[in-house]
Design an enzyme around this catalytic site. Structure first.
Site, mmCIF file in Angstrom:
data_model
loop_
_atom_site.group_PDB
_atom_site.id
_atom_site.type_symbol
_atom_site.label_atom_id
_atom_site.label_comp_id
_atom_site.label_asym_id
_atom_site.label_seq_id
_atom_site.Cartn_x
_atom_site.Cartn_y
_atom_site.Cartn_z
ATOM 1 N N TYR A 92 17.239 5.320 -7.653
ATOM 2 C CA TYR A 92 16.369 5.789 -8.645
ATOM 3 C C TYR A 92 16.827 6.836 -9.336
ATOM 4 O O TYR A 92 17.048 7.207 -10.539
ATOM 5 C CB TYR A 92 15.093 5.663 -8.286
ATOM 6 C CG TYR A 92 13.768 6.147 -9.503
ATOM 7 C CD1 TYR A 92 13.834 5.529 -10.521
ATOM 8 C CD2 TYR A 92 13.456 7.232 -9.246
ATOM 9 C CE1 TYR A 92 12.870 5.922 -11.436
ATOM 10 C CE2 TYR A 92 12.553 7.735 -10.203
ATOM 11 C CZ TYR A 92 12.238 7.207 -11.343
ATOM 12 O OH TYR A 92 11.467 7.695 -12.474
ATOM 13 N N GLY A 117 4.903 -3.924 -18.460
ATOM 14 C CA GLY A 117 4.125 -3.178 -19.555
ATOM 15 C C GLY A 117 3.129 -4.354 -20.069
ATOM 16 O O GLY A 117 3.218 -5.613 -19.652
ATOM 17 N N PHE A 164 7.360 15.380 -13.062
ATOM 18 C CA PHE A 164 6.824 15.424 -11.763
ATOM 19 C C PHE A 164 5.778 14.210 -11.446
ATOM 20 O O PHE A 164 6.398 13.234 -12.018
ATOM 21 C CB PHE A 164 6.407 16.810 -11.445
ATOM 22 C CG PHE A 164 7.392 17.746 -10.910
ATOM 23 C CD1 PHE A 164 8.226 18.151 -12.198
ATOM 24 C CD2 PHE A 164 7.698 18.422 -9.884
ATOM 25 C CE1 PHE A 164 9.681 19.099 -11.728
ATOM 26 C CE2 PHE A 164 8.846 19.202 -9.436
ATOM 27 C CZ PHE A 164 9.694 19.504 -10.418
ATOM 28 N N ASN A 165 4.598 14.387 -10.659
ATOM 29 C CA ASN A 165 4.047 13.227 -10.542
ATOM 30 C C ASN A 165 2.922 12.784 -11.677
ATOM 31 O O ASN A 165 1.675 13.482 -11.636
ATOM 32 C CB ASN A 165 3.205 13.635 -9.054
ATOM 33 C CG ASN A 165 4.130 13.281 -8.026
ATOM 34 O OD1 ASN A 165 5.159 14.053 -7.985
ATOM 35 N ND2 ASN A 165 3.611 12.404 -7.144
ATOM 36 N N LEU A 221 -0.411 7.549 -5.465
ATOM 37 C CA LEU A 221 -1.633 8.039 -4.307
ATOM 38 C C LEU A 221 -2.939 7.769 -5.402
ATOM 39 O O LEU A 221 -3.964 7.181 -4.469
ATOM 40 C CB LEU A 221 -1.325 9.541 -4.308
ATOM 41 C CG LEU A 221 -2.337 10.093 -3.360
ATOM 42 C CD1 LEU A 221 -2.389 9.556 -1.784
ATOM 43 C CD2 LEU A 221 -2.081 11.471 -3.383
ATOM 44 N N ASN A 256 9.788 -5.445 -22.606
ATOM 45 C CA ASN A 256 10.154 -6.913 -22.197
ATOM 46 C C ASN A 256 9.077 -7.266 -21.443
ATOM 47 O O ASN A 256 8.922 -8.473 -20.976
ATOM 48 C CB ASN A 256 11.439 -6.919 -21.502
ATOM 49 C CG ASN A 256 11.547 -6.261 -20.059
ATOM 50 O OD1 ASN A 256 10.177 -5.596 -19.703
ATOM 51 N ND2 ASN A 256 12.587 -5.932 -19.304
ATOM 52 N N LEU A 257 7.836 -6.382 -21.384
ATOM 53 C CA LEU A 257 6.588 -6.928 -20.584
ATOM 54 C C LEU A 257 6.843 -7.293 -19.169
ATOM 55 O O LEU A 257 5.925 -8.098 -18.518
ATOM 56 C CB LEU A 257 5.956 -8.159 -21.166
ATOM 57 C CG LEU A 257 5.597 -7.710 -22.678
ATOM 58 C CD1 LEU A 257 4.584 -8.667 -23.287
ATOM 59 C CD2 LEU A 257 4.712 -6.215 -22.605
ATOM 60 N N ASN A 280 19.327 -1.908 -14.735
ATOM 61 C CA ASN A 280 18.069 -1.690 -15.688
ATOM 62 C C ASN A 280 18.174 -0.370 -16.371
ATOM 63 O O ASN A 280 17.894 -0.319 -17.428
ATOM 64 C CB ASN A 280 17.049 -2.142 -15.108
ATOM 65 C CG ASN A 280 15.795 -2.267 -16.088
ATOM 66 O OD1 ASN A 280 15.630 -3.164 -16.976
ATOM 67 N ND2 ASN A 280 14.853 -1.337 -16.040
HETATM 68 N N1 UDP Z 1 1.137 8.701 -0.501
HETATM 69 C C1 UDP Z 1 0.166 8.432 0.454
HETATM 70 N N2 UDP Z 1 -0.257 7.109 0.415
HETATM 71 C C2 UDP Z 1 -0.163 6.298 -0.269
HETATM 72 C C3 UDP Z 1 0.719 6.561 -1.835
HETATM 73 C C4 UDP Z 1 1.309 7.861 -1.906
HETATM 74 O O1 UDP Z 1 0.017 9.241 1.359
HETATM 75 O O2 UDP Z 1 -0.668 5.068 -0.349
HETATM 76 C C5 UDP Z 1 1.499 10.253 -0.729
HETATM 77 C C6 UDP Z 1 2.878 10.122 -0.755
HETATM 78 O O3 UDP Z 1 3.656 9.925 0.635
HETATM 79 C C7 UDP Z 1 3.277 11.280 -1.650
HETATM 80 C C8 UDP Z 1 2.276 11.550 -2.400
HETATM 81 O O4 UDP Z 1 1.132 10.748 -1.876
HETATM 82 O O5 UDP Z 1 3.417 12.652 -0.717
HETATM 83 C C9 UDP Z 1 2.570 11.109 -3.846
HETATM 84 O O6 UDP Z 1 3.166 9.921 -3.872
HETATM 85 P P1 UDP Z 1 3.189 8.859 -4.981
HETATM 86 O O7 UDP Z 1 3.672 7.356 -4.654
HETATM 87 O O8 UDP Z 1 1.855 8.773 -5.817
HETATM 88 O O9 UDP Z 1 4.356 9.594 -6.010
HETATM 89 P P2 UDP Z 1 5.881 10.047 -5.817
HETATM 90 O O10 UDP Z 1 5.571 11.252 -5.277
HETATM 91 O O11 UDP Z 1 5.945 9.053 -4.725
HETATM 92 O O12 UDP Z 1 6.513 10.130 -7.137
#
Ligand code: UDP
Length: 333
Positions: free
Chosen positions: A146, A40, A174-175, A195, A36-37, A97
């Site tokens: 979430y 994206g 994970f991240n 981050l 739906n942009l 959503n």
């Molecule tokens: N983090 C931070 N400063 C920022 C964004 C993230 O210190 O501006 C830290 C955050 O507290 C976490 C890690 O970086 O420990 C990864 O956060 P991110 O938001 O990238 O991913 P999430 O873990 O929330 O999915």
């Protein structure tokens, strides 16, 4: 000769979706992207190689038309809202959503006999870690809407399996981080909360400084530890999940991470080495809901999908993100 059907990719114009589209196209898959942009970017897709449809997955008439006109073999479902903090203040937006909207998609799949589903789930379905590294048997007790919305959809998918034979792979990321190695596509979120992009945005001056959320965690350097998984590794995991379903295998859940943890400070240090620039920093309090450490046990992904992360060193994530942010797109489509 068996000819594979078409893949429907919801949210395929988003960050992880578009990288997966690129990977699947390299494997000669036929793809329809439904997006739906809201977040994206159509520019993230090679328009000559995919059928792009702008629309909502809760639009029953649109979905019915897509499934009638194309022989859709499987759905890869990326479309979702993913701001944890917002999900706490506006939970209904997330349940609407991430949980309610896909029900129309599933009803249409049932109607048309499409029974293969790859779901972008998350380690946020586990909630606060009870042991480390976290495997798929970890209790699922999400601490925000979430994670809860994703867990509830996992349950819906299981029930559809029992009722009409849907088979699904829940990929619990994970991240997610890093960008396409060619610099063609990348991470472009508004707002950007993650981050690695925020570190790089502080270096380029797009933001004044990056704030470190908490330096008093019970970790060796006091900052949070996360398992950073390269977006290209997520893409290859989706392709292998598809192979898994095509082989007739049953519904399963798989964690996707490297098995290695890196602290916020280690990521900042690596970004300074990669870019040759100091990161302008502020130090702030802990962000609500951030556990000290999240590390994936990826053993099941290897055993079940034959998948293993290729980019285990976050240096490669930062290098590719830096290429995107300093390349012709300047990190924005
Ligand atoms: N983090 C931070 N400063 C920022 C964004 C993230 O210190 O501006 C830290 C955050 O507290 C976490 C890690 O970086 O420990 C990864 O956060 P991110 O938001 O990238 O991913 P999430 O873990 O929330 O999915």
């Amino acid at each position: 000769m068996f000819i594979q059907g078409t893949l429907l990719i919801t949210g395929g114009a988003g960050y992880i979706g578009s990288h997966t589209v690129k990977h699947l196209l390299a494997h000669n898959e036929r793809i329809i992207v439904l997006d739906n942009l809201a977040f994206g970017h159509p520019e993230a897709l090679p328009q000559d190689r995919v059928t792009f449809v702008q629309g909502e997955m809760a639009d029953a008439a649109l979905l019915d038309r897509l499934f009638t006109e194309h022989s859709i073999e499987a759905v890869l479902h990326f479309a979702a809202f993913a701001f944890v903090g917002e999900s706490v203040t506006d939970p209904l937006k997330y349940y609407r959503n991430n949980l309610a909207a896909p029900l129309t998609l599933l009803e249409t799949m049932q109607k048309h006999g499409c029974k293969q589903f790859i779901f972008s789930s998350t380690c946020a379905t586990y909630g606060n870690p009870q042991f480390m590294p976290m495997d798929e048997t970890h209790p699922q007790e999400p601490v925000n809407a979430y994670g809860a919305s994703k867990l509830m959809l996992e349950r819906v998918l299981k029930d559809c399996g029992t009722a009409w034979g849907l088979r699904a792979v829940f990929l619990r990321y994970f991240n997610a981080s890093g960008c396409d190695l060619d610099g063609e596509i990348g991470e472009d979120h508004t707002p950007e909360t993650h981050l690695i992009p925020r570190i790089l945005m502080a270096i380029t001056g797009e933001i004044e400084a990056m704030t470190v959320f908490g330096t008093d965690y019970p970790t060796p350097d006091g900052t949070c530890i996360r398992d950073y998984i390269h977006v290209n590794d997520l893409a290859s995991a989706h392709a292998l999940a598809l192979t898994y379903l095509r082989a007739g295998n049953e519904t399963t859940a798989v964690n996707l991470g490297t098995g290695n943890g890196f602290s916020v400070k280690q990521i900042i240090d690596t970004a300074e080495q990669v870019t040759g620039h100091k990161v302008p920093l502020n130090y702030g309090p802990r962000r609500a809901g951030d556990p000290p450490e999240l590390i994936c046990n990826p053993a099941k992904a290897k055993a079940v999908l034959g998948w293993e992360a290729e980019y285990k060193d976050p240096r490669s994530h930062i290098e590719s993100a830096w290429k995107w942010i300093t390349g012709p797109h300047k990190g924005r489509y």
